[in-house]
Design a protein around this motif. Sequence first.
Motif, short mmCIF file in Angstrom:
data_model
loop_
_atom_site.label_atom_id
_atom_site.label_comp_id
_atom_site.label_asym_id
_atom_site.label_seq_id
_atom_site.Cartn_x
_atom_site.Cartn_y
_atom_site.Cartn_z
N PRO A 160 -7.77 15.14 21.62
CA PRO A 160 -6.42 15.51 21.20
C PRO A 160 -5.92 14.83 19.92
N SER A 161 -6.36 13.59 19.65
CA SER A 161 -5.81 12.84 18.52
C SER A 161 -6.91 12.33 17.60
N PHE A 162 -6.64 12.42 16.30
CA PHE A 162 -7.60 11.96 15.28
C PHE A 162 -6.86 11.10 14.27
N VAL A 163 -7.40 9.92 14.00
CA VAL A 163 -6.80 9.00 13.04
C VAL A 163 -7.75 8.80 11.86
N PHE A 164 -7.22 9.03 10.67
CA PHE A 164 -8.00 8.81 9.44
C PHE A 164 -7.39 7.64 8.69
N ILE A 165 -8.20 6.59 8.46
CA ILE A 165 -7.73 5.45 7.68
C ILE A 165 -7.84 5.82 6.21
N SER A 166 -6.71 6.16 5.63
CA SER A 166 -6.66 6.59 4.24
C SER A 166 -6.24 5.40 3.37
N ALA A 167 -5.42 5.61 2.38
CA ALA A 167 -4.97 4.53 1.51
C ALA A 167 -3.65 4.91 0.88
N ALA A 168 -2.85 3.90 0.54
CA ALA A 168 -1.53 4.15 -0.05
C ALA A 168 -1.64 4.81 -1.41
N ALA A 169 -2.62 4.38 -2.18
CA ALA A 169 -2.77 4.87 -3.56
C ALA A 169 -4.10 4.40 -4.12
N GLY A 170 -4.41 4.87 -5.31
CA GLY A 170 -5.57 4.36 -6.01
C GLY A 170 -5.19 3.07 -6.73
N ALA A 171 -6.04 2.62 -7.61
CA ALA A 171 -5.77 1.40 -8.38
C ALA A 171 -6.43 1.54 -9.75
N PRO A 172 -5.89 0.86 -10.77
CA PRO A 172 -6.43 1.00 -12.13
C PRO A 172 -7.91 0.68 -12.25
N MET A 173 -8.40 -0.25 -11.41
CA MET A 173 -9.81 -0.65 -11.52
C MET A 173 -10.76 0.26 -10.76
N LEU A 174 -10.22 1.25 -10.05
CA LEU A 174 -11.06 2.16 -9.28
C LEU A 174 -11.06 3.55 -9.90
N PRO A 175 -12.18 4.28 -9.78
CA PRO A 175 -12.18 5.67 -10.23
C PRO A 175 -11.12 6.48 -9.50
N LYS A 176 -10.51 7.42 -10.17
CA LYS A 176 -9.46 8.24 -9.56
C LYS A 176 -9.95 8.96 -8.32
N ARG A 177 -11.24 9.26 -8.29
CA ARG A 177 -11.82 9.99 -7.16
C ARG A 177 -11.71 9.23 -5.85
N TYR A 178 -11.54 7.90 -5.92
CA TYR A 178 -11.38 7.12 -4.70
C TYR A 178 -10.21 7.66 -3.88
N ILE A 179 -9.08 7.87 -4.53
CA ILE A 179 -7.90 8.32 -3.77
C ILE A 179 -7.84 9.84 -3.65
N THR A 180 -8.32 10.58 -4.66
CA THR A 180 -8.23 12.04 -4.54
C THR A 180 -9.10 12.57 -3.40
N THR A 181 -10.24 11.92 -3.14
CA THR A 181 -11.08 12.37 -2.03
C THR A 181 -10.41 12.09 -0.69
#
Length: 287
Positions: A160-181
């Motif tokens: 019945p329930s699914f939890v995905f550990i996502s993230a608040a936002a990306g960061a300047p030192m990380l590729p943008k794809r980290y958060i867009t994915t």
Amino acid sequence: MAKRIVVCGGNGFLGTRICRVAVARGWDVTSISRSGEPAWSSVTSSPNPPPWSASVSWQKADILKPSTYKPLLKGADAVVHSMGILLEADYKGVVSGKESIVSGLKRAFSATKGGSQNPLERKEGEELRPQERDGQLTYELMNRDSAITLAQESSYEDVPSFVFISAAAGAPMLPKRYITTKRDAESTIASSLPKLRSIFIRPGFLYDSSRMFTMPIAFAGSVGNMVNSMIGGRLTWLAGAAVEKPLKADLVAEAVVEAIEDESMKGVIDTDKIEALATKAWRRGML
């Protein structure tokens, strides 16, 4: 009857804490990872297993091969995906000096990389096939496709329930794809798997005194968060998670378990909601 929770990535920094909190509530807890039980010195301040760990079923499975974990989902009340990656192999290679800066960063910060075949078009139980030529574990594969696949397999098993550990936002030192994915995973799960009560946990930087290197980073993040708040959030677009309030890993774990317990919770759980859920869990424990 006790709830049954399956934590994919349950032997990680946050995953072990989710398992601990769930055990404390008397739940039946299964952890899924490639290595089984954690190397405790990597996730806690001691190399010895804590007493609560004996109450967890530490199972080995491959997140890219659903057939290895699918039987473990049967009868679960909730499944948690806590297996995303922060750095890809080529980015780590640059940091460690194992790959040239030019080639490594060019690949790391490329606009797109291969994930797997479309997870939603797989047959039930079909494994994910990495699309990068060297089989690299990319953001697309781990942060997006593995999460969508786990959610889909959970739906097949009527979890019945699914939890995905996502993230608040990306960061300047990380590729943008980290958060867009991660955002792609959220939107796909929410729109394509309506049977699930999907919960998307979006914390900022996680810290704990057992990982001393996280403490100065958390302090800097707290300062950045205060400054950003004082100027009306105008740094958010530029700094992303670097100015999001850092959270203690134990607090986020409490919030995850409380969100599962509270059936009114669904959708995005941001920092304010994470803190509110953790406070609710604390009050519950005081009763």
